[in-house]
Write an enzyme that holds these catalytic residues in place. Structure first.
Site, PDB file in Angstrom:
ATOM      1  N   SER A 112      25.776  51.558  35.752  1.00 52.41           N
ATOM      2  CA  SER A 112      26.132  51.343  34.357  1.00 52.41           C
ATOM      3  C   SER A 112      26.987  52.510  33.872  1.00 52.41           C
ATOM      4  O   SER A 112      26.665  53.667  34.127  1.00 52.41           O
ATOM      5  CB  SER A 112      24.872  51.267  33.490  1.00 52.41           C
ATOM      6  OG  SER A 112      25.262  51.386  32.137  1.00 52.41           O
TER       7      SER A 112
ATOM      8  N   ASN B 221      27.227  53.377  30.859  1.00 46.19           N
ATOM      9  CA  ASN B 221      26.745  53.777  29.535  1.00 46.19           C
ATOM     10  C   ASN B 221      25.589  54.761  29.553  1.00 46.19           C
ATOM     11  O   ASN B 221      25.025  55.065  28.503  1.00 46.19           O
ATOM     12  CB  ASN B 221      26.349  52.533  28.740  1.00 46.19           C
ATOM     13  CG  ASN B 221      27.521  51.588  28.581  1.00 46.19           C
ATOM     14  OD1 ASN B 221      28.638  52.032  28.330  1.00 46.19           O
ATOM     15  ND2 ASN B 221      27.289  50.306  28.780  1.00 46.19           N
ATOM     16  N   THR B 222      25.200  55.236  30.734  1.00 48.32           N
ATOM     17  CA  THR B 222      24.201  56.297  30.832  1.00 48.32           C
ATOM     18  C   THR B 222      24.902  57.463  31.513  1.00 48.32           C
ATOM     19  O   THR B 222      25.406  57.315  32.634  1.00 48.32           O
ATOM     20  CB  THR B 222      22.968  55.815  31.646  1.00 48.32           C
ATOM     21  OG1 THR B 222      22.330  54.781  30.907  1.00 48.32           O
ATOM     22  CG2 THR B 222      21.971  56.944  31.880  1.00 48.32           C
TER      23      THR B 222
ATOM     24  N   ASN C  68      30.487  46.402  26.263  1.00 52.30           N
ATOM     25  CA  ASN C  68      29.200  46.838  25.712  1.00 52.30           C
ATOM     26  C   ASN C  68      28.952  48.287  26.057  1.00 52.30           C
ATOM     27  O   ASN C  68      29.394  48.784  27.087  1.00 52.30           O
ATOM     28  CB  ASN C  68      28.058  45.938  26.209  1.00 52.30           C
ATOM     29  CG  ASN C  68      27.411  46.457  27.478  1.00 52.30           C
ATOM     30  OD1 ASN C  68      26.537  47.327  27.432  1.00 52.30           O
ATOM     31  ND2 ASN C  68      27.850  45.956  28.626  1.00 52.30           N
TER      32      ASN C  68
ATOM     33  N   GLY D 250      33.351  39.943  31.904  1.00 50.39           N
ATOM     34  CA  GLY D 250      34.054  38.697  31.589  1.00 50.39           C
ATOM     35  C   GLY D 250      35.347  38.568  32.384  1.00 50.39           C
ATOM     36  O   GLY D 250      35.601  39.330  33.324  1.00 50.39           O
TER      37      GLY D 250
ATOM     38  N   LYS E  73      22.945  47.788  42.932  1.00 54.25           N
ATOM     39  CA  LYS E  73      24.020  47.259  42.072  1.00 54.25           C
ATOM     40  C   LYS E  73      25.115  48.298  41.913  1.00 54.25           C
ATOM     41  O   LYS E  73      24.864  49.418  41.434  1.00 54.25           O
ATOM     42  CB  LYS E  73      23.461  46.858  40.702  1.00 54.25           C
ATOM     43  CG  LYS E  73      24.525  46.195  39.824  1.00 54.25           C
ATOM     44  CD  LYS E  73      23.936  45.316  38.782  1.00 54.25           C
ATOM     45  CE  LYS E  73      24.994  44.703  37.887  1.00 54.25           C
ATOM     46  NZ  LYS E  73      24.436  43.858  36.854  1.00 54.25           N
TER      47      LYS E  73
ATOM     48  N   ASN F 284      28.912  45.626  38.589  1.00 51.21           N
ATOM     49  CA  ASN F 284      28.595  45.909  37.187  1.00 51.21           C
ATOM     50  C   ASN F 284      29.894  45.833  36.355  1.00 51.21           C
ATOM     51  O   ASN F 284      30.907  45.337  36.835  1.00 51.21           O
ATOM     52  CB  ASN F 284      27.950  47.301  37.096  1.00 51.21           C
ATOM     53  CG  ASN F 284      26.930  47.391  35.984  1.00 51.21           C
ATOM     54  OD1 ASN F 284      27.197  46.920  34.869  1.00 51.21           O
ATOM     55  ND2 ASN F 284      25.778  47.957  36.255  1.00 51.21           N
TER      56      ASN F 284
HETATM   57  C1  LIG Z   1      26.012  42.965  26.938  1.00 52.23           C
HETATM   58  C2  LIG Z   1      25.820  43.300  28.387  1.00 52.23           C
HETATM   59  C3  LIG Z   1      24.719  44.063  28.766  1.00 52.23           C
HETATM   60  C4  LIG Z   1      24.530  44.368  30.113  1.00 52.23           C
HETATM   61  N1  LIG Z   1      23.432  45.098  30.495  1.00 52.23           N
HETATM   62  C5  LIG Z   1      23.205  45.327  31.818  1.00 52.23           C
HETATM   63  C6  LIG Z   1      22.040  46.005  32.234  1.00 52.23           C
HETATM   64  O1  LIG Z   1      21.164  46.377  31.427  1.00 52.23           O
HETATM   65  N2  LIG Z   1      21.883  46.244  33.553  1.00 52.23           N
HETATM   66  C7  LIG Z   1      22.797  45.825  34.510  1.00 52.23           C
HETATM   67  O2  LIG Z   1      22.585  46.049  35.701  1.00 52.23           O
HETATM   68  N3  LIG Z   1      23.903  45.164  34.124  1.00 52.23           N
HETATM   69  C8  LIG Z   1      24.122  44.904  32.826  1.00 52.23           C
HETATM   70  N4  LIG Z   1      25.242  44.215  32.449  1.00 52.23           N
HETATM   71  C9  LIG Z   1      26.241  43.821  33.485  1.00 52.23           C
HETATM   72  C10 LIG Z   1      26.055  42.388  33.961  1.00 52.23           C
HETATM   73  O3  LIG Z   1      24.820  42.207  34.607  1.00 52.23           O
HETATM   74  C11 LIG Z   1      27.197  42.003  34.940  1.00 52.23           C
HETATM   75  O4  LIG Z   1      27.113  42.829  36.080  1.00 52.23           O
HETATM   76  C12 LIG Z   1      28.574  42.161  34.314  1.00 52.23           C
HETATM   77  O5  LIG Z   1      28.563  41.786  32.961  1.00 52.23           O
HETATM   78  C13 LIG Z   1      29.629  41.340  35.015  1.00 52.23           C
HETATM   79  O6  LIG Z   1      29.322  39.959  34.946  1.00 52.23           O
HETATM   80  P1  LIG Z   1      29.962  38.962  33.843  1.00 52.23           P
HETATM   81  O7  LIG Z   1      31.449  39.214  33.846  1.00 52.23           O
HETATM   82  O8  LIG Z   1      29.583  37.585  34.304  1.00 52.23           O
HETATM   83  O9  LIG Z   1      29.359  39.322  32.549  1.00 52.23           O
HETATM   84  C14 LIG Z   1      25.459  43.903  31.108  1.00 52.23           C
HETATM   85  C15 LIG Z   1      26.549  43.126  30.694  1.00 52.23           C
HETATM   86  C16 LIG Z   1      26.729  42.816  29.354  1.00 52.23           C
HETATM   87  C17 LIG Z   1      27.910  41.963  28.961  1.00 52.23           C
END
Ligand SMILES: Cc1cc2nc3c(=O)[nH]c(=O)nc-3n(C[C@H](O)[C@H](O)[C@H](O)COP(=O)(O)O)c2cc1C
Length: 337
Positions: free
Chosen positions: A175, A177-178, A111, A268, A217, A246
């Site tokens: 993140s 993405n910023t 993302n 994932g 985080k 993250n």
């Molecule tokens: C579509 C998407 C949007 C996300 N947006 C944020 C966010 O706004 N802030 C944040 O701290 N993490 C964000 N994350 C990261 C998740 O909170 C998590 O740290 C990361 O996806 C790893 O966990 P997972 O493998 O179970 O998804 C986002 C993840 C995904 C997939």
């Protein structure tokens, strides 16, 4: 309808469209009273982390409910806690679409949303109107157009506004993405930021007579040297918890897949081992003094238990829910116990 069937239908659509549709359907089902019939998760022993009692150790990770507009419905799914956000001071649209990509071959997601959200005031209003009584984490960040040197002002503004509604506040400096956000993880910048946040937390604690813990985080793309410095800074500034991790910018295992080269953060299954290594390394450095919330790539009950074995006290999930559905929450609660 089985999750597999719903998933095969939803996967025919654009990923962001399916995501929004699923959340709307979930909230509608809740309003119709349908979620009250869901099977409760395996009973867990109560655990206290960061001074907060948790009914079970399995939480929803940030980013799924960025605007805190689906808390009541998500609260019925059996999570021990829910983290909403990332919320920024001012509303912002995020990056242009498409910005969400599935990697179904490996159960991954990329993302590059870029903190699209309705801004802290509107998000707080959603939280105020919700009926959810469980543990709520509120994840805060900075606006894309706030210069990085002034990032602390954004975090402090959000902290002030969300403090009385949060059980804990997650500070997202990881993140991808910023632009330049991850620079805040560098030693000097981090020490200054965490010092300022601690000061604000002390002030707010005095004002409200209630201590709300702060969890930092962090990214999975950190070196051992970074982790040394970050751990020291967390301990020195008496930060209450760490959320690891993250999403990653690493594409080594997916670069030959059709969406594998998309820019953004990957989550994932392909993130699982990377984030576990970070948890293990962090645990060695923090020595149980600061609790770790483990997140990244959980896609089975055993994966959740492995995060706990690596040193986490709680876990969170996001991408796994898209591929496995609610059963993953129940499996994780069962495996961790
Ligand atoms: C579509 C998407 C949007 C996300 N947006 C944020 C966010 O706004 N802030 C944040 O701290 N993490 C964000 N994350 C990261 C998740 O909170 C998590 O740290 C990361 O996806 C790893 O966990 P997972 O493998 O179970 O998804 C986002 C993840 C995904 C997939």
């Amino acid at each position: 309808m089985s999750h597999q069937l719903i998933r095969s239908l939803l996967f025919k659509f654009d990923a962001e469209f399916s995501h929004d549709l699923t959340l709307k359907a979930l909230s509608l089902s809740n309003k119709m009273g349908l979620l009250s019939f869901l099977k409760a998760p395996h009973p867990s022993r109560l655990r206290t982390v960061m001074g907060i009692p948790f009914q079970n150790p399995v939480g929803l990770a940030a980013g799924l409910d960025k605007n805190a507009s689906h808390i009541d419905a998500l609260g019925k799914l059996g999570f021990g806690f829910i983290e909403v956000g990332t919320i920024t001071p001012r509303p912002q649209p995020g990056n242009p679409r498409p910005r969400l990509f599935r990697l179904p071959e490996v159960q991954g997601i990329i993302n590059r949303f870029g903190f699209n959200n309705i801004g802290v005031d509107a998000a707080v209003e959603n939280i105020r109107l919700s009926k959810y009584k469980g543990v709520l984490g509120i994840n805060i960040g900075k606006n894309f157009n706030t210069p990085i040197e002034r990032a602390a002002e954004d975090y402090i503004l959000c902290m002030k506004k969300v403090y009385q509604y949060a059980n804990y506040i997650a500070v997202n400096i990881s993140s991808p993405n910023t632009k330049n956000l991850r620079d805040l993880q560098e030693t000097k910048a981090l020490n200054i930021l965490l010092g300022q946040l601690k000061q604000e937390q002390t002030r707010l604690n005095d004002y409200y007579g209630r201590y709300v813990p702060i969890a930092l985080k962090i990214s999975p793309d950190l070196t051992s040297k970074h982790l040394d410095a970050i751990s020291k800074s967390i301990i020195k500034n008496r930060i209450d918890g760490v959320i690891a991790t993250n999403t990653t910018i690493n594409r080594d295992s997916v670069s030959d897949l059709s969406n594998g080269k998309e820019a953004g953060g990957m989550s994932g299954k392909p993130l699982f081992n990377m984030s576990n290594s970070i948890i293990r390394e962090l645990y060695l450095r923090l020595q149980g003094e600061v609790p770790i919330i483990g997140v990244g790539g959980i896609s089975s009950g055993e994966d959740a238990a492995e995060k706990i074995n690596a040193g986490a006290e709680l876990v969170q999930m996001y991408s796994g829910l898209i591929y496995q559905g609610r059963k993953l929450i129940l499996d994780a609660c069962h495996s961790i116990g």
